[in-house]
Design a protein around this motif. Structure first.
Motif: not given
Length: 157
Positions: A114-132
């Motif tokens: 992802x480009x921005x830190x905002x997108x990176x944090x959102x993607x990491x939180x979504x991955x954490x929610x889905x246990x990956x």
């Protein structure tokens, strides 16, 4: 070990938008060089992006993601008779939270897709929610290390 008084834990204020202490701690771990406004912009933007993409309440989503990342056990080094042993110990709740937040922010920063830190944090939180994702893998590695060293649990202090 120091003989002085134990350090006093400072309480943080609730964040202005959601009124949640954990969000404030996330903002504090995202913050660099004292730029709180930038950190708030990143965290709130990530939570808004999660709401757009999933349609769920971002605060509950964040807490579920953090719950998936919190480690239950970890290993600590203990020196016994000239040898160092990795002894599995349970993790205190406040340390669980701080480790989880630290791992989420570190793995969000390490992302390059992802480009921005905002997108990176959102993607990491979504991955954490889905246990990956990177932070869940870190939790899993910590658990596996503790399981592998279960034989040394009797050295616990």
């Amino acid at each position: 070990m120091s003989r002085k008084k134990a350090a006093v834990k400072r309480e943080v204020l609730k964040d202005p938008k959601y009124g949640d202490l954990t969000i404030t701690k996330l903002i504090n771990s995202v913050m660099e060089d004292g730029k709180r406004g930038t950190a708030e912009h990143i965290v709130y933007g990530a939570l808004d992006a999660i709401k757009e993409k999933t349609g769920e309440e971002p605060l509950a989503y964040f807490h579920k993601a953090l719950g998936n990342i919190k480690p239950q056990v970890e290993v600590k080094s203990r020196r016994v008779g000239g040898a160092n042993y990795q002894v599995p110990v349970e993790v205190r709740p406040d340390r669980q939270q701080s480790l989880g937040l630290r791992w989420i922010v570190a793995n969000a920063r390490a992302r390059s897709s992802e480009r921005t830190m905002m997108d990176r944090l959102a993607a990491e939180l979504m991955d954490a929610y889905n246990s990956r994702g990177g932070s869940f893998k870190k939790k899993d590695d910590t658990l596996k290390m503790a399981e592998a060293n279960r034989a040394f649990a009797h050295y616990r202090w």
